[in-house]
Design a protein around this motif. Structure first.
Motif, PDB file in Angstrom:
ATOM      1  N   ALA A 191     -68.842 -84.200 -60.412  1.00 50.49           N
ATOM      2  CA  ALA A 191     -69.442 -84.730 -59.186  1.00 50.49           C
ATOM      3  C   ALA A 191     -70.957 -84.514 -59.193  1.00 50.49           C
ATOM      4  CB  ALA A 191     -68.823 -84.063 -57.956  1.00 50.49           C
ATOM      5  N   ASN A 192     -71.373 -83.359 -59.710  1.00 50.50           N
ATOM      6  CA  ASN A 192     -72.805 -83.079 -59.755  1.00 50.50           C
ATOM      7  C   ASN A 192     -73.549 -83.996 -60.729  1.00 50.50           C
ATOM      8  OD1 ASN A 192     -74.055 -80.831 -58.081  1.00 50.50           O
ATOM      9  ND2 ASN A 192     -72.077 -79.946 -58.635  1.00 50.50           N
TER      10      ASN A 192
ATOM     11  N   ALA B 131     -66.760 -88.075 -54.190  1.00 51.52           N
ATOM     12  CA  ALA B 131     -67.548 -88.088 -52.953  1.00 51.52           C
ATOM     13  C   ALA B 131     -67.039 -87.008 -52.004  1.00 51.52           C
ATOM     14  CB  ALA B 131     -67.474 -89.458 -52.283  1.00 51.52           C
ATOM     15  N   LYS B 132     -65.717 -86.891 -51.905  1.00 50.85           N
ATOM     16  CA  LYS B 132     -65.160 -85.919 -50.960  1.00 50.85           C
ATOM     17  C   LYS B 132     -65.374 -84.476 -51.414  1.00 50.85           C
ATOM     18  CE  LYS B 132     -61.249 -84.511 -48.188  1.00 50.85           C
ATOM     19  NZ  LYS B 132     -60.945 -83.147 -48.605  1.00 50.85           N
ATOM     20  N   ILE B 133     -65.129 -84.192 -52.681  1.00 56.73           N
ATOM     21  CA  ILE B 133     -65.290 -82.785 -53.096  1.00 56.73           C
ATOM     22  C   ILE B 133     -66.767 -82.384 -53.070  1.00 56.73           C
ATOM     23  CG2 ILE B 133     -63.154 -82.711 -54.455  1.00 56.73           C
ATOM     24  CD1 ILE B 133     -64.988 -82.704 -57.000  1.00 56.73           C
ATOM     25  N   TYR B 134     -67.634 -83.336 -53.392  1.00 60.41           N
ATOM     26  CA  TYR B 134     -69.066 -83.028 -53.353  1.00 60.41           C
ATOM     27  C   TYR B 134     -69.491 -82.748 -51.911  1.00 60.41           C
ATOM     28  CZ  TYR B 134     -73.903 -83.017 -54.876  1.00 60.41           C
ATOM     29  OH  TYR B 134     -75.187 -82.631 -55.167  1.00 60.41           O
ATOM     30  N   ALA B 135     -69.083 -83.632 -51.013  1.00 61.02           N
ATOM     31  CA  ALA B 135     -69.422 -83.455 -49.605  1.00 61.02           C
ATOM     32  C   ALA B 135     -68.791 -82.170 -49.070  1.00 61.02           C
ATOM     33  CB  ALA B 135     -68.980 -84.659 -48.783  1.00 61.02           C
ATOM     34  N   GLY B 136     -67.583 -81.869 -49.505  1.00 64.16           N
ATOM     35  CA  GLY B 136     -66.898 -80.653 -49.062  1.00 64.16           C
ATOM     36  C   GLY B 136     -67.688 -79.407 -49.416  1.00 64.16           C
ATOM     37  N   GLU B 137     -68.098 -79.324 -50.682  1.00 65.97           N
ATOM     38  CA  GLU B 137     -68.858 -78.160 -51.139  1.00 65.97           C
ATOM     39  C   GLU B 137     -70.231 -78.099 -50.490  1.00 65.97           C
ATOM     40  OE1 GLU B 137     -66.159 -76.321 -52.849  1.00 65.97           O
ATOM     41  OE2 GLU B 137     -68.069 -75.565 -53.617  1.00 65.97           O
ATOM     42  N   MET B 138     -70.923 -79.232 -50.499  1.00 60.67           N
ATOM     43  CA  MET B 138     -72.309 -79.242 -50.036  1.00 60.67           C
ATOM     44  C   MET B 138     -72.422 -79.096 -48.518  1.00 60.67           C
ATOM     45  SD  MET B 138     -74.378 -79.011 -52.375  1.00 60.67           S
ATOM     46  CE  MET B 138     -74.274 -79.042 -54.166  1.00 60.67           C
TER      47      MET B 138
ATOM     48  N   ALA C 102     -88.602 -89.233 -56.520  1.00 60.68           N
ATOM     49  CA  ALA C 102     -88.760 -88.859 -57.932  1.00 60.68           C
ATOM     50  C   ALA C 102     -88.629 -87.349 -58.085  1.00 60.68           C
ATOM     51  CB  ALA C 102     -90.114 -89.335 -58.458  1.00 60.68           C
ATOM     52  N   SER C 103     -89.251 -86.608 -57.160  1.00 60.22           N
ATOM     53  CA  SER C 103     -89.155 -85.151 -57.225  1.00 60.22           C
ATOM     54  C   SER C 103     -87.752 -84.662 -56.881  1.00 60.22           C
ATOM     55  CB  SER C 103     -90.176 -84.504 -56.278  1.00 60.22           C
ATOM     56  OG  SER C 103     -91.441 -84.493 -56.889  1.00 60.22           O
ATOM     57  N   MET C 104     -87.069 -85.352 -55.963  1.00 56.37           N
ATOM     58  CA  MET C 104     -85.693 -84.976 -55.624  1.00 56.37           C
ATOM     59  C   MET C 104     -84.793 -85.107 -56.862  1.00 56.37           C
ATOM     60  SD  MET C 104     -84.939 -86.680 -51.918  1.00 56.37           S
ATOM     61  CE  MET C 104     -85.229 -85.784 -50.392  1.00 56.37           C
ATOM     62  N   ALA C 105     -84.952 -86.214 -57.580  1.00 54.79           N
ATOM     63  CA  ALA C 105     -84.138 -86.444 -58.777  1.00 54.79           C
ATOM     64  C   ALA C 105     -84.403 -85.360 -59.815  1.00 54.79           C
ATOM     65  CB  ALA C 105     -84.437 -87.822 -59.357  1.00 54.79           C
ATOM     66  N   LYS C 106     -85.681 -85.070 -60.009  1.00 51.98           N
ATOM     67  CA  LYS C 106     -86.057 -84.080 -61.020  1.00 51.98           C
ATOM     68  C   LYS C 106     -85.601 -82.679 -60.622  1.00 51.98           C
ATOM     69  CE  LYS C 106     -88.801 -82.240 -64.335  1.00 51.98           C
ATOM     70  NZ  LYS C 106     -88.426 -80.819 -64.218  1.00 51.98           N
ATOM     71  N   ALA C 107     -85.750 -82.335 -59.345  1.00 54.24           N
ATOM     72  CA  ALA C 107     -85.360 -81.008 -58.861  1.00 54.24           C
ATOM     73  C   ALA C 107     -83.865 -80.784 -59.051  1.00 54.24           C
ATOM     74  CB  ALA C 107     -85.734 -80.846 -57.390  1.00 54.24           C
ATOM     75  N   LYS C 108     -83.091 -81.768 -58.630  1.00 55.40           N
ATOM     76  CA  LYS C 108     -81.632 -81.645 -58.714  1.00 55.40           C
ATOM     77  C   LYS C 108     -81.175 -81.659 -60.178  1.00 55.40           C
ATOM     78  CE  LYS C 108     -77.238 -81.966 -57.577  1.00 55.40           C
ATOM     79  NZ  LYS C 108     -76.504 -80.935 -56.823  1.00 55.40           N
ATOM     80  N   ALA C 109     -81.620 -82.672 -60.916  1.00 60.35           N
ATOM     81  CA  ALA C 109     -81.120 -82.859 -62.274  1.00 60.35           C
ATOM     82  C   ALA C 109     -81.574 -81.735 -63.195  1.00 60.35           C
ATOM     83  CB  ALA C 109     -81.561 -84.216 -62.813  1.00 60.35           C
ATOM     84  N   GLY C 110     -82.830 -81.308 -63.052  1.00 56.69           N
ATOM     85  CA  GLY C 110     -83.333 -80.245 -63.915  1.00 56.69           C
ATOM     86  C   GLY C 110     -82.536 -78.968 -63.743  1.00 56.69           C
ATOM     87  N   ARG C 111     -82.325 -78.587 -62.488  1.00 58.43           N
ATOM     88  CA  ARG C 111     -81.603 -77.342 -62.202  1.00 58.43           C
ATOM     89  C   ARG C 111     -80.131 -77.432 -62.616  1.00 58.43           C
ATOM     90  NH1 ARG C 111     -81.897 -72.774 -62.953  1.00 58.43           N
ATOM     91  NH2 ARG C 111     -80.589 -71.339 -61.811  1.00 58.43           N
TER      92      ARG C 111
END
Lengths: 365, 398
Positions: free
Chosen positions: B302-303, A316-323, B328-337
């Motif tokens: 994390a991603n 959670a922290k590293i993701y929030a840090g980067e984003m 649904a589009s948010m999930a697809k946009a993030k996950a696809g890329r």
């Protein structure tokens, strides 16, 4: 036994979110620019937050608190809302929790009796935590501040930075290395060997007074050690998740502001939002704010269930840090030259947002 | 109340599906990548399993609420994305080859009447939307359906049809009235073997090679009048078209979970390989205190978690009768890329091991690329999200 998953706020969670959101809207949003420029926020706003009783609720009744327990998930909601207003305000307002929560959860009866009652007051009680150090690649698990056992005392030596309100804090928890692990030590104001330096000048958090604190053979009674060698692990999961919640709040602020601006700002005879190059940045901001929040909620959920959240809180922290860096950058970029001028808040989000990836333990859930 | 720790019943499902993916799909993953288009007969064991089930009909007056008073529901959508993630950890192309689990099956289950369900419910159904001149702009399709008494006569060309060869019926999108635009677009069930319905050829692809993607030509293809799905009437609104597009609110999270499954496979494999080299991943140190490889690995992990949570949220909302078009589009946009970026990066971090066909990492990199393309490209997803959050129409934001 974990029965269900839920992405919806409970009535209580919704109520708390609304309350803090309104408080920030009424007291912070319009004032924060001036606070930031003045390098000082209005303590009345902090007092209003104090009066919500969030800190006092954490303290058991026998020590004068409301004895409501504490909910890590609820605290992430609170921190996001506060940080949506301003990170300095968020850290300031929730600062006493950095002292109170560890004492409530890790403290001996003696420590609880000694420290908790004084936080059950009508007005804000400053207390703080000293964890960060001014060194390249600072590693929180291997800090340079050391504790040494001498007779029935511990002797602390080292230097901490970014200690909020160190000048007025009645007590602080200090993280120092002892027998191969980071440990928590309580140091009271005016202890010999403890000296608070000049107020720091940092890249961000201008409304928050932070200080360098030096420990020079600072001797404290052995009963001031808080918890055992597992205490730091307890602490870091809660503070990392808190940093992620703050990052979510700053990022959401950057997203909301630049979204509104993109619809209003006209170039080539139409709003800049009608261009995909801008619109797609806004779309990305929208889902990344949500992603940050979900990772934060997941870590907080695990902590709330009493599970080990080492991985979840770290992610959670590293993701929030980067984003947060990415999204506060987008905020400035969407406003262009105007984003670089301090009249707009996006430059403040950019400066404050940088700290999420760098600093540890500026807040706790 | 917010609670995002994986519940026990989902863990059990994950474990079971994982065993299946590991035991059945992984061992034949490379085999069918190389034997492009050959039917994976090992998948016959899944023929009896209902991967897709018809959602229970909603009772009158049952509406969506976001309140907490109602207990969160255990629905089919979350179970499905969990299952799909595990299966795609095994092999995404093989998942797309599961008998009777085509996109057409989803469409039939969603809108078919009882009589149609009787006729087509147990048949493997593919979905034919895309045309040479209509990709993302599915409102621009030119395949026509003309009424002729008790029949429809279909004419046109359909490309990129998944399960083209193996399916028994195909759900074909066609317009009954070109002047009516999107309102004129309807879907029709065409059975294999119908005169004038020809599978022209199968495509050779970058990835998901085990999946048989093909082109159909419809030439005066005559089908029974009651093979039309949904309301045959052309209404002067785009409600009907929007209804068809709504299917995507349910299928986009499925693709997002496919992407998550592949990305996770790559991330896990990369970790295993680096651990053999003596690296330890303990989720403790700051990112500024670890090697560049570790730093990158943590961020990928994390991603993957972010992809999964966005996907689960969209599915959970569907299970709880909440409108989830945006999510649904948010999930697809993030996950696809990110599936694309992550598998590329893993391949690079693995070096020659990430390029040799002795291992699967290079395959995951090829397979994942489609996740940012089908069921709406990443660009289309961003457009949907942007219009939604900016509250701008398709005219205001093109």
């Amino acid at each position: 036994m974990v029965e269900e998953i839920s992405f919806a706020l409970s009535e209580e969670q919704q109520m708390m979110q609304d309350t803090v959101r309104q408080l920030v809207q009424a007291n912070v949003i319009d004032a924060i620019h001036q606070w930031d420029e003045n390098r000082l926020l209005d303590k009345q706003a902090v007092q209003k937050f104090w009066e919500l009783g969030i800190i006092q609720s954490m303290i058991p009744e026998e020590y004068g608190g409301y004895g409501m327990g504490s909910s890590p998930v609820l605290h992430t909601l609170v921190l996001e809302e506060l940080a949506f207003g301003d990170m300095a305000f968020a850290v300031y307002a929730m600062l006493p929790a950095l002292f109170v929560l560890p004492v409530v959860n890790l403290g001996s009866t003696e420590q609880k009796e000694k420290y908790l009652p004084e936080f059950c007051k009508e007005s804000f009680v400053p207390a703080t935590l000293a964890v960060n150090e001014l060194s390249v690649g600072f590693d929180v698990w291997n800090c340079e501040t050391k504790a040494e056992k001498k007779g029935n005392t511990y002797v602390l030596n080292g230097k901490k930075c970014f200690v909020p309100l160190a000048d007025e804090a009645k007590h602080m928890i200090v993280i120092a290395h002892y027998e191969g692990n980071p440990h928590l030590f309580i140091v009271d104001k005016d202890t010999k060997g403890l000296s608070v330096g000049e107020r720091e000048k940092n890249c961000g958090w201008w409304a928050l007074p932070t200080f360098e604190v030096t420990f020079e053979n600072c001797t404290i009674p052995e009963i001031n050690k808080l918890g055992d060698e597992t205490a730091f692990n307890w602490l870091i999961q809660r503070t990392r998740t808190a940093m992620a919640a703050i990052g979510t709040g700053i990022s959401r602020a950057s997203y909301e502001y630049s979204k509104k601006y993109a619809k209003e700002r006209q170039q080539f005879g139409e709003p800049i939002a009608s261009r995909q190059s801008i619109a797609f940045m806004i779309a990305e901001m929208a889902y990344e704010v949500d992603a940050m929040r979900l990772l934060t909620w997941k870590a907080a959920s695990a902590i709330e269930l009493g599970m080990d959240a080492n991985r979840e809180s770290f992610l959670a922290k590293i993701y929030a840090g980067e984003m947060t860096m990415k999204l506060t950058d987008y905020g400035v970029q969407i406003l262009g030259g105007h984003g670089y001028i301090r009249d707009h808040p996006v430059e403040r989000y950019y400066r404050n947002g940088r700290s999420i990836a760098i600093c540890e333990a500026m807040a706790i859930i | 109340m917010i609670q995002l720790v994986t519940p026990d019943y989902i863990k059990t499902l994950q474990d079971n599906m994982h065993k299946l993916a590991e035991g059945v799909l992984r061992p034949i993953s490379r085999k069918y990548d190389e034997a492009e288009h050959e039917y994976p007969k090992e998948l016959d064991m899944f023929r009896g399993i209902k991967v897709m089930a018809r959602p229970k009909k909603k009772k009158e007056g049952e509406s969506s609420t976001s309140g907490e008073e109602k207990k969160p529901k255990r629905g089919a959508n979350l179970g499905m994305v969990v299952t799909i993630e595990e299966m795609c950890w095994g092999d995404a192309a093989l998942l797309l080859s599961f008998p009777n689990a085509g996109l057409g099956n989803a469409a039939i289950l969603a809108v078919a009447n009882d009589e149609q369900l009787e006729r087509f419910g147990n048949k493997w159904a593919a979905m034919a939307i895309t045309e040479p001149g209509a990709g993302s702009d599915s409102g621009a399709i030119t395949t026509t359906a003309t009424r002729d008494g008790d029949y429809w006569i279909l004419n046109g060309e359909k490309i990129f049809v998944t399960c083209a060869d193996r399916s028994e019926v195909v759900v074909v999108w066609a317009t009954v009235d070109k002047k009516a635009g999107k309102a004129g677009i309807k879907s029709f069930v065409v059975e294999k073997g119908t005169p004038g319905f020809t599978l022209e050829h199968l495509e050779h692809k970058l990835g998901i090679r085990a999946s048989d993607t093909g082109t159909f030509v419809l030439s005066d293809c005559r089908i029974p009048y009651n093979n039309i799905l949904g309301d045959p009437e052309v209404k002067m609104s785009t409600e009907g078209f929007k209804g068809v597009m709504k299917t995507f609110d349910n299928t986009r999270p499925l693709v997002a979970s496919m992407a998550t499954g592949i990305a996770r496979a790559a991330v896990e494999f990369t970790r295993e390989q680096y651990e053999k080299k003596g690296y330890a991943f303990d989720y403790k140190k700051n990112l500024s205190n670890v090697s560049a490889v570790e730093r990158e690995w943590y961020l990928m992990d994390a991603n993957v978690e972010a992809m999964r949570l966005l996907t689960w949220r969209a599915a959970w909302m569907a299970d709880n009768n909440q409108f989830n078009n945006l999510e649904a589009s948010m999930a697809k946009a993030k996950a696809g890329r990110y599936a694309t970026l992550i598998t590329q990066r893993c391949s690079e971090l693995l070096g020659p091991v990430g390029y040799s066909t002795q291992y699967l990492a290079e395959k995951w990199m090829r397979d994942s690329k489609i996740m940012d393309i089908f069921e709406g490209t990443g660009q289309i997803q961003h457009l949907i999200i942007a219009r939604n959050v900016l509250e701008m129409s398709s005219k205001e934001l093109k």
